[in-house]
Design an enzyme around this catalytic site. Structure first.
Site, mmCIF file in Angstrom:
data_model
loop_
_atom_site.group_PDB
_atom_site.id
_atom_site.type_symbol
_atom_site.label_atom_id
_atom_site.label_comp_id
_atom_site.label_asym_id
_atom_site.label_seq_id
_atom_site.Cartn_x
_atom_site.Cartn_y
_atom_site.Cartn_z
ATOM 1 N NE ARG A 29 -3.975 -2.059 2.079
ATOM 2 C CZ ARG A 29 -3.815 -3.141 2.830
ATOM 3 N NH1 ARG A 29 -2.841 -3.202 3.701
ATOM 4 N NH2 ARG A 29 -4.654 -4.152 2.729
ATOM 5 C CE LYS A 35 -1.300 13.221 -14.307
ATOM 6 N NZ LYS A 35 -1.680 13.727 -15.641
ATOM 7 N NE ARG A 41 -0.095 16.293 -12.730
ATOM 8 C CZ ARG A 41 0.644 15.564 -11.931
ATOM 9 N NH1 ARG A 41 0.437 15.589 -10.631
ATOM 10 N NH2 ARG A 41 1.617 14.805 -12.409
ATOM 11 C CD GLU A 60 -4.779 15.575 -15.304
ATOM 12 O OE1 GLU A 60 -3.588 15.236 -15.187
ATOM 13 O OE2 GLU A 60 -5.486 15.236 -16.253
ATOM 14 C CG ASN A 82 -2.702 15.527 -19.658
ATOM 15 O OD1 ASN A 82 -1.640 14.960 -19.447
ATOM 16 N ND2 ASN A 82 -3.687 15.524 -18.788
ATOM 17 C CG HIS A 135 -1.728 9.521 -24.746
ATOM 18 N ND1 HIS A 135 -2.342 9.766 -23.547
ATOM 19 C CD2 HIS A 135 -0.420 9.766 -24.541
ATOM 20 C CE1 HIS A 135 -1.444 10.151 -22.657
ATOM 21 N NE2 HIS A 135 -0.265 10.169 -23.238
ATOM 22 C CG HIS A 188 0.167 14.569 -23.511
ATOM 23 N ND1 HIS A 188 0.762 15.775 -23.810
ATOM 24 C CD2 HIS A 188 1.085 13.877 -22.778
ATOM 25 C CE1 HIS A 188 1.978 15.819 -23.266
ATOM 26 N NE2 HIS A 188 2.198 14.672 -22.639
ATOM 27 C CE LYS A 231 4.570 16.835 -14.132
ATOM 28 N NZ LYS A 231 4.777 15.593 -14.827
ATOM 29 C CG HIS A 251 5.343 9.941 -24.491
ATOM 30 N ND1 HIS A 251 3.981 9.768 -24.533
ATOM 31 C CD2 HIS A 251 5.552 11.000 -23.655
ATOM 32 C CE1 HIS A 251 3.398 10.648 -23.741
ATOM 33 N NE2 HIS A 251 4.321 11.416 -23.199
ATOM 34 C CD GLU A 261 5.995 15.562 -22.647
ATOM 35 O OE1 GLU A 261 5.250 16.538 -22.439
ATOM 36 O OE2 GLU A 261 5.559 14.396 -22.735
HETATM 37 P P1 NAD Z 1 11.898 5.493 -22.258
HETATM 38 O O1 NAD Z 1 11.801 5.356 -20.808
HETATM 39 O O2 NAD Z 1 11.428 4.365 -23.106
HETATM 40 O O3 NAD Z 1 13.401 5.833 -22.643
HETATM 41 C C1 NAD Z 1 13.754 5.998 -23.978
HETATM 42 C C2 NAD Z 1 14.915 5.072 -24.391
HETATM 43 O O4 NAD Z 1 16.139 5.592 -23.888
HETATM 44 C C3 NAD Z 1 14.813 3.675 -23.850
HETATM 45 O O5 NAD Z 1 15.274 2.761 -24.815
HETATM 46 C C4 NAD Z 1 15.763 3.706 -22.649
HETATM 47 O O6 NAD Z 1 16.255 2.435 -22.304
HETATM 48 C C5 NAD Z 1 16.857 4.583 -23.164
HETATM 49 N N1 NAD Z 1 17.644 5.292 -22.179
HETATM 50 C C6 NAD Z 1 17.225 5.836 -21.023
HETATM 51 N N2 NAD Z 1 18.208 6.570 -20.476
HETATM 52 C C7 NAD Z 1 19.274 6.467 -21.281
HETATM 53 C C8 NAD Z 1 20.577 7.003 -21.262
HETATM 54 N N3 NAD Z 1 20.963 7.878 -20.316
HETATM 55 N N4 NAD Z 1 21.441 6.675 -22.236
HETATM 56 C C9 NAD Z 1 21.026 5.845 -23.257
HETATM 57 N N5 NAD Z 1 19.809 5.321 -23.354
HETATM 58 C C10 NAD Z 1 18.924 5.636 -22.374
HETATM 59 O O7 NAD Z 1 11.093 6.790 -22.775
HETATM 60 P P2 NAD Z 1 10.951 8.266 -22.170
HETATM 61 O O8 NAD Z 1 10.782 9.126 -23.347
HETATM 62 O O9 NAD Z 1 11.976 8.563 -21.179
HETATM 63 O O10 NAD Z 1 9.578 8.179 -21.365
HETATM 64 C C11 NAD Z 1 8.354 7.961 -22.031
HETATM 65 C C12 NAD Z 1 7.361 7.430 -21.005
HETATM 66 O O11 NAD Z 1 7.144 8.417 -20.000
HETATM 67 C C13 NAD Z 1 6.011 7.123 -21.608
HETATM 68 O O12 NAD Z 1 5.589 5.871 -21.139
HETATM 69 C C14 NAD Z 1 5.109 8.221 -21.062
HETATM 70 O O13 NAD Z 1 3.784 7.799 -20.921
HETATM 71 C C15 NAD Z 1 5.756 8.500 -19.742
HETATM 72 N N6 NAD Z 1 5.460 9.838 -19.228
HETATM 73 C C16 NAD Z 1 5.002 9.933 -17.958
HETATM 74 C C17 NAD Z 1 4.745 11.174 -17.408
HETATM 75 C C18 NAD Z 1 4.318 11.290 -15.979
HETATM 76 O O14 NAD Z 1 3.955 12.382 -15.542
HETATM 77 N N7 NAD Z 1 4.377 10.214 -15.212
HETATM 78 C C19 NAD Z 1 4.967 12.339 -18.157
HETATM 79 C C20 NAD Z 1 5.447 12.206 -19.457
HETATM 80 C C21 NAD Z 1 5.693 10.939 -19.979
HETATM 81 N N1 GLY Z 2 2.625 14.713 -17.797
HETATM 82 C C1 GLY Z 2 1.365 15.161 -17.330
HETATM 83 C C2 GLY Z 2 1.280 15.313 -15.847
HETATM 84 O O1 GLY Z 2 2.200 15.005 -15.134
HETATM 85 O O2 GLY Z 2 0.268 15.726 -15.360
#
Ligand code: NAD
Ligand code: GLY
Length: 362
Positions: free
Chosen positions: A121, A143, A241, A237, A245, A252, A248, A227, A265, A185
């Site tokens: 939890r 998130k 907030r 949100e 998006n 998405h 997005h 942010k 992404h 972003e």
């Molecule tokens: P990712 O985590 O897939 O990373 C991209 C690629 O880079 C992967 O192949 C990873 O292994 C590689 N990588 C990571 N760090 C590296 C480094 N230092 N050197 C070499 N390679 C490296 O993608 P991302 O763009 O980081 O994240 C996208 C994800 O984030 C999506 O799932 C999206 O939904 C999520 N997201 C979440 C929020 C939130 O608020 N929680 C906000 C925006 C995006």
């Molecule tokens: N990336 C959108 C949020 O964190 O609300």
């Protein structure tokens, strides 16, 4: 190491620091202090582990530490993968006061955070984002979650980390395509609420693309500050907030219909932001000049926004309707009043939306 900036995400008893620097992961004494806990699970993937996990072990100085190495990629951001994290935590008798360290991009951060939110939890976790996208967005704000075959990020929880450690040095091993995806972003913050930052991005686009540490440090700090301010006002949100998006809902749809493989992404978000900007013009809210300005900045940052032939209008509409912002069956979208002023709307003409989808997809 050089600590370039530090700040706090102000959330009362759940407040936490964000450290931004160059070489933070190399200073094992400093890092050891941040990572101190009885037991630690480093959740990472098979690309990032060989690059940066060893330094975390050094920082832990022999304290009980386990690596949980997941397969790389958005297609593994699933309940099944999260379940393998739970298996390992139970196997090693993790308790609530132990810590999960998320080492990787947004996929790892979202999944490790989700595991931390659910395990017994809720247990502590620390974000060490290693992509630009994760450093400016996903590691901050709490998130967490995984994808469902029918929709992105459909299963998740709000769970704030205890700290975020952003080391610009990790960006040196990142591909330029991933760096550019992260810049999408960054542009988002400027377009939704910060016209001066948009001007700054126009003046500094080349520096950002070549990995200039001062420019990247400034952009990351500015993005995290924006942010943090929005999250502090609307953590769950209920209103403001949702502006984060921007683009997005379109993005998405592009990602999910193309199977999370053809578009990163950040790339899908860039294309989605252009579609939302162009819908704002069709709704008579902004000028063609504003649309051109956004399109040009995205293009200069090397972000692809050409979506024609990638998915059909029907598929996009179906995917867009499975959106967490939808209310009473009506899609809510983020539109612009100007570059730097976004708002949430469910009051756009359906014709304008259809015309936008036709123009960008057919
Ligand atoms: P990712 O985590 O897939 O990373 C991209 C690629 O880079 C992967 O192949 C990873 O292994 C590689 N990588 C990571 N760090 C590296 C480094 N230092 N050197 C070499 N390679 C490296 O993608 P991302 O763009 O980081 O994240 C996208 C994800 O984030 C999506 O799932 C999206 O939904 C999520 N997201 C979440 C929020 C939130 O608020 N929680 C906000 C925006 C995006
Ligand atoms: N990336 C959108 C949020 O964190 O609300």
């Amino acid at each position: 190491m050089t600590l370039l900036h530090s700040m706090t995400v102000p959330l009362g008893e759940r407040s936490y620091p964000i450290y931004i620097g160059d070489g933070l992961l190399r200073d094992v004494t400093w890092l050891g202090d941040v990572l101190k806990a009885r037991k630690a699970a480093i959740v990472t993937n098979d690309v990032v582990a060989p690059l940066y996990a060893a330094t975390l072990h050094d920082a832990r100085q022999g304290a009980e530490t386990y690596d949980i190495v997941l397969p790389d990629g958005e297609s593994h951001k699933t309940l099944a993968t999260a379940s393998t994290i739970f298996d390992r935590l139970i196997d090693h008798r993790f308790a609530r006061d132990d810590v999960i360290v998320a080492l990787g991009g947004g996929v790892i951060g979202d999944m490790a955070g989700f595991a931390a939110a659910c395990y017994q939890r809720g247990m502590a976790f620390i974000q060490i984002p290693t992509t630009l996208l994760a450093q400016v967005d996903s590691s901050v704000g709490g998130k967490t979650g995984v994808n469902h075959p029918l929709g992105k990020n459909m299963i998740g929880a709000f769970h704030q980390p205890r700290a975020v450690v952003i080391d610009l040095a990790t960006l040196r091993s990142l591909s330029s395509r991933e760096l550019r995806a992260g810049l999408a972003e960054v542009v988002k913050y400027a377009v939704i609420c910060d016209p001066k930052f948009f001007d700054w991005l126009e003046s500094n686009a080349e520096k950002l693309l070549t990995g200039d540490v001062d420019a990247l440090g400034y952009a990351i700090h500015h993005s995290c500050k924006t942010k943090a301010t929005i999250v502090a006002r609307d953590e769950r949100e209920h209103g403001e907030r949702a502006l984060l998006n921007f683009g997005h809902t379109f993005g998405h749809a592009i990602e999910s219909v193309t199977g999370y493989s053809r578009w990163l992404h950040g790339e899908a978000v860039a294309a989605g932001m252009l579609m939302a900007t162009s819908l704002s013009e069709r709704c008579g809210l902004i000028s063609g000049r504003d649309v051109a300005r956004v399109a040009l900045l995205l293009q200069r940052l090397g972000l692809r926004t050409e979506t024609r032939g990638e998915l059909t209008v029907d598929a996009a509409r179906r995917a867009m309707s499975i959106d967490k912002k939808a209310k009473d069956g009506r899609m809510r979208l983020i539109l612009l009043r100007s570059v730097g002023q976004a708002f949430v709307s469910d009051d756009y003409p359906t014709d304008a939306l259809m015309a936008t989808l036709e123009a960008h997809l057919s």
